[in-house]
Design a protein around this motif. Structure first.
Motif, short mmCIF file in Angstrom:
data_model
loop_
_atom_site.label_atom_id
_atom_site.label_comp_id
_atom_site.label_asym_id
_atom_site.label_seq_id
_atom_site.Cartn_x
_atom_site.Cartn_y
_atom_site.Cartn_z
N ASP A 20 -7.68 -2.08 -29.26
CA ASP A 20 -7.78 -3.51 -29.51
C ASP A 20 -6.72 -3.89 -30.54
O ASP A 20 -5.54 -3.80 -30.29
CB ASP A 20 -9.20 -3.86 -29.97
N LYS A 21 -7.15 -4.30 -31.72
CA LYS A 21 -6.18 -4.60 -32.79
C LYS A 21 -6.84 -4.28 -34.12
O LYS A 21 -8.08 -4.19 -34.21
CB LYS A 21 -5.77 -6.06 -32.74
N ASP A 32 -1.87 -8.01 -33.68
CA ASP A 32 -1.32 -8.77 -32.54
C ASP A 32 -0.14 -9.63 -32.99
O ASP A 32 0.58 -10.19 -32.17
CB ASP A 32 -2.40 -9.68 -31.94
#
Ligand code: R2B
Ligand code: URA
Length: 326
Positions: A20-21, A32
């Motif tokens: 994900d981040k 991101d």
């Protein structure tokens, strides 16, 4: 290339980012975003407690290093609820709040930010305020008070506004270590700072009064620093306080007292990032507990530490430019 030759990132981060981040919550940034183009060229991370001072330092660095700024002023980047972070060329100026818990958050998030941005060869410098142990001359009455000479300064000429560069961070037990509880266990880590970096900063001091010694990092401003002016009865006397402060000066080479040095030094040592602590002194704790200088005097005291660090950065930039031209 890593952040510094000895930096080993947390192996959990790669998986977190690929799934994900990573959210740098207190900075208001995440992976991101294009962190690389924003921060890859940062080299000097200058941290201090106060959000206002972080912006003032960025503006002073821009002016004195001749680095142009959009709109001619430094603007805090991203979220400003918990800190101010400004970037001026290779200098990142960020506030970390008061005390080690707050500092721990910003050390972790700034280090991850720089890691994700691909920054290399970084140095961390804490530019702070502190209470000095500036003069240990007992007066001739032997009554425990420091000798004040006629013009109000102390003894050999050191006085509030003197800057202390720390060799080591010393804890409240007068040991060069930082103690913390992790998963129910006591973890004790060393707190030695980078000797070369500290010496290079010392060499850049110009005509500002600077001493080298150890910095005591406490988990409080009042009792933990042996003050007698907190809200509650401290349960110790002026004599007890002076005996401890003198012991700190004589046996542990403590020259100033603040609230972040232990975590700062142990984190940077563990990360393999060269680090130094440069604090101005707002008062001499061998003379009293209260900070009584005027706002103008306090601003000048803080400016002293900032000036020394900016001179150091200027010296380094000149050296790098000369090396690149050779
Ligand atoms: C120095 O000054 C603050 C307390 O006034 C604290 O952050 C420190 O270390
Ligand atoms: N900051 C501290 O932590 N202590 C002092 O005495 C002054 C500033």
């Amino acid at each position: 290339m890593p952040l510094s030759p000895n930096f080993i990132p947390n192996p959990n981060l790669a998986e977190l980012v690929s799934l994900d981040k990573d959210v740098l919550y207190h900075l208001g940034l995440n992976t991101d975003m294009d962190l690389q183009s924003m921060f890859h060229d940062v080299k000097y991370i200058c941290m201090g407690g106060s959000p206002n001072r972080a912006v003032a330092f960025a503006n002073k660095a821009a002016e004195e290093l001749g680095i142009p700024q959009a709109g001619n002023t430094a603007y805090p980047i991203a979220k400003t609820e918990r800190c101010n972070m400004c970037k001026v060329g290779p200098v990142l100026s960020i506030s970390h709040g008061m005390g080690m818990p707050s500092l721990e958050i910003f050390l972790n998030e700034v280090t991850k930010l720089l890691h994700y941005a691909g920054a290399t060869d970084v140095e961390y410098i804490r530019i702070g305020t502190s209470g000095g142990l500036l003069n240990d001359n007992e007066n001739e009455d032997g009554d425990g008070s420091a000798e004040v000479i006629d013009d109000g300064t102390m003894g050999v000429g050191v006085k509030p506004g003197t800057v202390v560069i720390a060799r080591k961070a010393i804890n409240g037990y007068l040991k060069p270590e930082h103690e913390t509880a992790i998963l129910g266990k006591k973890r004790v880590r060393p707190t030695i700072l980078d000797e070369q970096l500290s010496d290079d900063i010392m060499a850049a001091r110009g005509d500002i009064e600077v001493v080298m010694g150890n910095t005591m990092g406490c988990d409080g401003f009042y009792e933990e620093q042996g003050r007698l002016d907190g809200a509650l009865d401290p349960g110790y006397t002026e004599e007890d306080k002076m005996e401890f402060l003198r012991k700190a000066y004589r046996e542990a080479d403590v020259r100033n007292i603040e609230m972040e040095s232990g975590k700062f030094a142990s984190f940077c040592l563990q990360a393999g990032i060269p680090a130094a602590i440069v604090c101005t002194t707002l008062l001499d704790r061998l003379q009293g507990d209260q900070v009584t200088s005027t706002d103008e005097e306090l601003a000048q005291f803080s400016d002293n530490a900032q000036t020394v660090v900016i001179s150091y950065i200027r010296d380094q930039l000149v050296k790098k430019r000369e090396a690149a031209a050779a």
